[in-house]
Design a protein around this motif. Structure first.
Motif, PDB file in Angstrom:
ATOM      1  N   TRP A  21       0.819  -1.225   0.000  1.00  0.00           N
ATOM      2  CA  TRP A  21       0.000   0.000   0.000  1.00  0.00           C
ATOM      3  C   TRP A  21       0.848   1.269   0.000  1.00  0.00           C
ATOM      4  O   TRP A  21       0.301   2.380  -0.028  1.00  0.00           O
ATOM      5  CB  TRP A  21      -0.943   0.016   1.214  1.00  0.00           C
ATOM      6  N   LYS A  22       2.162   1.100   0.070  1.00  0.00           N
ATOM      7  CA  LYS A  22       3.085   2.253   0.058  1.00  0.00           C
ATOM      8  C   LYS A  22       2.576   3.312   1.044  1.00  0.00           C
ATOM      9  O   LYS A  22       2.194   2.972   2.153  1.00  0.00           O
ATOM     10  CB  LYS A  22       3.226   2.788  -1.373  1.00  0.00           C
ATOM     11  N   ASN A  23       2.526   4.571   0.616  1.00  0.00           N
ATOM     12  CA  ASN A  23       1.964   5.598   1.505  1.00  0.00           C
ATOM     13  C   ASN A  23       0.754   6.247   0.863  1.00  0.00           C
ATOM     14  O   ASN A  23       0.531   7.449   0.985  1.00  0.00           O
ATOM     15  CB  ASN A  23       3.032   6.634   1.869  1.00  0.00           C
ATOM     16  N   SER A  45      12.617  -0.177  -4.675  1.00  0.00           N
ATOM     17  CA  SER A  45      13.316   0.931  -5.358  1.00  0.00           C
ATOM     18  C   SER A  45      12.977   2.273  -4.715  1.00  0.00           C
ATOM     19  O   SER A  45      13.797   3.186  -4.708  1.00  0.00           O
ATOM     20  CB  SER A  45      12.970   0.952  -6.843  1.00  0.00           C
ATOM     21  N   GLU A  46      11.761   2.394  -4.138  1.00  0.00           N
ATOM     22  CA  GLU A  46      11.395   3.676  -3.512  1.00  0.00           C
ATOM     23  C   GLU A  46      12.121   3.884  -2.189  1.00  0.00           C
ATOM     24  O   GLU A  46      12.321   5.025  -1.764  1.00  0.00           O
ATOM     25  CB  GLU A  46       9.864   3.745  -3.341  1.00  0.00           C
ATOM     26  N   SER A  47      12.527   2.807  -1.517  1.00  0.00           N
ATOM     27  CA  SER A  47      13.324   3.020  -0.296  1.00  0.00           C
ATOM     28  C   SER A  47      14.822   3.020  -0.593  1.00  0.00           C
ATOM     29  O   SER A  47      15.601   3.628   0.131  1.00  0.00           O
ATOM     30  CB  SER A  47      12.969   2.022   0.812  1.00  0.00           C
ATOM     31  N   TYR A  74      10.905  -9.188  -8.739  1.00  0.00           N
ATOM     32  CA  TYR A  74      11.472  -8.414  -9.846  1.00  0.00           C
ATOM     33  C   TYR A  74      10.574  -7.214 -10.101  1.00  0.00           C
ATOM     34  O   TYR A  74       9.408  -7.365 -10.466  1.00  0.00           O
ATOM     35  CB  TYR A  74      11.573  -9.285 -11.104  1.00  0.00           C
ATOM     36  N   GLU A  75      11.126  -6.023  -9.883  1.00  0.00           N
ATOM     37  CA  GLU A  75      10.337  -4.802 -10.078  1.00  0.00           C
ATOM     38  C   GLU A  75      11.111  -3.820 -10.957  1.00  0.00           C
ATOM     39  O   GLU A  75      11.893  -3.004 -10.443  1.00  0.00           O
ATOM     40  CB  GLU A  75      10.055  -4.145  -8.718  1.00  0.00           C
ATOM     41  N   PRO A  76      10.906  -3.893 -12.288  1.00  0.00           N
ATOM     42  CA  PRO A  76      11.593  -2.914 -13.143  1.00  0.00           C
ATOM     43  C   PRO A  76      11.052  -1.514 -12.844  1.00  0.00           C
ATOM     44  O   PRO A  76       9.834  -1.305 -12.853  1.00  0.00           O
ATOM     45  CB  PRO A  76      11.226  -3.360 -14.563  1.00  0.00           C
ATOM     46  N   TRP A  82      10.854   1.234 -14.397  1.00  0.00           N
ATOM     47  CA  TRP A  82      10.022   1.890 -15.417  1.00  0.00           C
ATOM     48  C   TRP A  82       8.586   1.370 -15.427  1.00  0.00           C
ATOM     49  O   TRP A  82       7.706   1.991 -16.024  1.00  0.00           O
ATOM     50  CB  TRP A  82      10.654   1.746 -16.801  1.00  0.00           C
ATOM     51  N   ALA A  83       8.345   0.254 -14.762  1.00  0.00           N
ATOM     52  CA  ALA A  83       6.977  -0.304 -14.751  1.00  0.00           C
ATOM     53  C   ALA A  83       6.232   0.039 -13.457  1.00  0.00           C
ATOM     54  O   ALA A  83       5.043  -0.216 -13.339  1.00  0.00           O
ATOM     55  CB  ALA A  83       7.045  -1.822 -14.916  1.00  0.00           C
ATOM     56  N   ILE A  84       6.939   0.646 -12.502  1.00  0.00           N
ATOM     57  CA  ILE A  84       6.313   0.908 -11.194  1.00  0.00           C
ATOM     58  C   ILE A  84       5.476   2.182 -11.256  1.00  0.00           C
ATOM     59  O   ILE A  84       6.000   3.272 -11.503  1.00  0.00           O
ATOM     60  CB  ILE A  84       7.382   1.013 -10.079  1.00  0.00           C
ATOM     61  N   GLY A 112       6.546  -7.383 -10.022  1.00  0.00           N
ATOM     62  CA  GLY A 112       5.831  -6.179  -9.615  1.00  0.00           C
ATOM     63  C   GLY A 112       6.048  -5.068 -10.615  1.00  0.00           C
ATOM     64  O   GLY A 112       7.159  -4.876 -11.125  1.00  0.00           O
ATOM     65  N   GLY A 113       5.002  -4.310 -10.894  1.00  0.00           N
ATOM     66  CA  GLY A 113       5.092  -3.174 -11.822  1.00  0.00           C
ATOM     67  C   GLY A 113       3.808  -3.069 -12.626  1.00  0.00           C
ATOM     68  O   GLY A 113       3.614  -3.813 -13.587  1.00  0.00           O
ATOM     69  N   SER A 114       2.905  -2.181 -12.152  1.00  0.00           N
ATOM     70  CA  SER A 114       1.630  -1.927 -12.851  1.00  0.00           C
ATOM     71  C   SER A 114       0.788  -3.188 -13.056  1.00  0.00           C
ATOM     72  O   SER A 114       0.159  -3.350 -14.107  1.00  0.00           O
ATOM     73  CB  SER A 114       1.882  -1.203 -14.175  1.00  0.00           C
ATOM     74  N   VAL A 115       0.787  -4.062 -12.064  1.00  0.00           N
ATOM     75  CA  VAL A 115      -0.110  -5.225 -12.127  1.00  0.00           C
ATOM     76  C   VAL A 115      -1.524  -4.728 -11.823  1.00  0.00           C
ATOM     77  O   VAL A 115      -1.726  -3.924 -10.901  1.00  0.00           O
ATOM     78  CB  VAL A 115       0.311  -6.313 -11.108  1.00  0.00           C
ATOM     79  N   VAL A 170       1.932  -6.090  -5.827  1.00  0.00           N
ATOM     80  CA  VAL A 170       1.041  -5.086  -6.430  1.00  0.00           C
ATOM     81  C   VAL A 170       1.077  -3.796  -5.606  1.00  0.00           C
ATOM     82  O   VAL A 170       0.927  -3.847  -4.380  1.00  0.00           O
ATOM     83  CB  VAL A 170      -0.413  -5.612  -6.449  1.00  0.00           C
ATOM     84  N   GLY A 171       1.248  -2.657  -6.274  1.00  0.00           N
ATOM     85  CA  GLY A 171       1.226  -1.378  -5.567  1.00  0.00           C
ATOM     86  C   GLY A 171      -0.156  -0.748  -5.655  1.00  0.00           C
ATOM     87  O   GLY A 171      -1.108  -1.186  -5.006  1.00  0.00           O
ATOM     88  N   GLY A 172      -0.290   0.270  -6.504  1.00  0.00           N
ATOM     89  CA  GLY A 172      -1.516   1.065  -6.607  1.00  0.00           C
ATOM     90  C   GLY A 172      -2.810   0.253  -6.627  1.00  0.00           C
ATOM     91  O   GLY A 172      -3.754   0.553  -5.879  1.00  0.00           O
ATOM     92  N   ALA A 173      -2.860  -0.780  -7.460  1.00  0.00           N
ATOM     93  CA  ALA A 173      -4.119  -1.545  -7.605  1.00  0.00           C
ATOM     94  C   ALA A 173      -4.489  -2.278  -6.316  1.00  0.00           C
ATOM     95  O   ALA A 173      -5.653  -2.632  -6.133  1.00  0.00           O
ATOM     96  CB  ALA A 173      -4.001  -2.526  -8.770  1.00  0.00           C
TER      97      ALA A 173
HETATM   98  P1  13P Z   1       2.523  -0.415  -8.930  1.00  0.00           P
HETATM   99  O1  13P Z   1       1.721  -1.704  -8.912  1.00  0.00           O
HETATM  100  O2  13P Z   1       1.749   0.772  -8.436  1.00  0.00           O
HETATM  101  O3  13P Z   1       3.178  -0.203 -10.248  1.00  0.00           O
HETATM  102  O4  13P Z   1       3.700  -0.603  -7.871  1.00  0.00           O
HETATM  103  C1  13P Z   1       4.494  -1.732  -7.938  1.00  0.00           C
HETATM  104  C2  13P Z   1       5.315  -1.784  -6.706  1.00  0.00           C
HETATM  105  O5  13P Z   1       6.209  -0.976  -6.527  1.00  0.00           O
HETATM  106  C3  13P Z   1       4.969  -2.799  -5.709  1.00  0.00           C
HETATM  107  O6  13P Z   1       5.926  -2.848  -4.699  1.00  0.00           O
END
Ligand code: 13P
Length: 222
Positions: free
Chosen positions: A10-12, A95-97, A143-145, A147-149, A183-186, A205-208
């Motif tokens: 859920w990130k922040n 990658s965000e941390s 695996y989180e490229p 450019w796909a996050i 991971g990346g825009s799933v 999965v992040g945003g979704a």
């Molecule tokens: P998104 O699913 O929002 O691209 O984020 C991926 C991610 O960074 C999950 O840790």
């Protein structure tokens, strides 16, 4: 068939009320036997959210850890405090941390000897310290490229398979049995194709994952 792992990071994105609301909704979903689910809320709400999922099979995990034991680590997250809240696993080196941390491998050197479970994110295969990894406790790779996050640009299945295949061969060389997530825009429209690949053991999965209908769609896609 081995269960696929689906993690919601859920990130922040969510405030306190939204996090509690989403947790209650997710805790009521009827989850298929094919999947194993984890959610990773903001650290501030971990304790309360862990209580909400207490009676379910859903595992609550941390988003980051910075050191193993209590020490002078202002603003950090320690394994000892996570264990104190009965949080048994953390994402590491997202990658965000990584942007804030100079040497994410240092924390692995601290937490592997004490067998603290983690989900290690990587963008490049050479970021994986294969020699430090072990089968002695459960480790997950993701695996989180970059450019796909969060961009809506999901990697193609061919690309995901190519990278995962290379990592799986390396893991074999080290006799390691470690699942690899993508991971990346799933989202609910692409999750089935990704999860159906034999090279993919699950998704991060992040945003979704912060929207109940999207997350439920992903959970129901296999
Ligand atoms: P998104 O699913 O929002 O691209 O984020 C991926 C991610 O960074 C999950 O840790």
């Amino acid at each position: 068939m081995k269960k696929k792992i689906i993690i919601g990071n859920w990130k922040n994105y969510l405030n306190y009320q939204e996090s509690i609301h989403l947790s209650k909704k997710i805790s009521k979903i009827n989850i298929s036997n094919n999947v194993r689910v984890m959610v990773s809320p903001n650290h501030l709400y971990l304790n309360e959210i862990n209580q909400i999922f207490n009676e379910t099979n859903i595992e609550v995990i941390a988003q980051n850890v910075t050191s193993s034991e209590s020490k002078s680590d202002t603003g950090g997250i320690t394994v000892s405090n996570l264990k104190n809240l009965n949080i048994k696993r953390s994402i590491v080196a997202h990658s965000e941390s990584r942007i804030r941390e100079k040497n994410p491998q240092k924390v692995l050197e601290e937490i592997i000897p004490i067998a603290y479970q983690f989900v290690l994110c990587f963008e490049e295969i050479d970021q994986i310290p294969f020699n430090l990894l072990t089968n002695k406790f459960e480790i997950i790779l993701a695996y989180e490229p970059v450019w796909a996050i969060g961009t809506g640009e999901t990697a193609s299945i061919d690309h995901i398979n190519e990278i995962h295949k290379k990592v799986k061969l390396k893991l074999e060389d080290f006799s390691l049995e470690i699942p690899i997530l993508y991971g990346g825009s799933v989202n609910p429209s692409n999750s089935r194709d990704i999860l159906e690949s034999d090279y993919v053991d699950g998704v991060l999965v992040g945003g979704a994952s912060t929207k109940i209908d999207h997350f439920e769609g992903i959970l129901n896609s296999i």
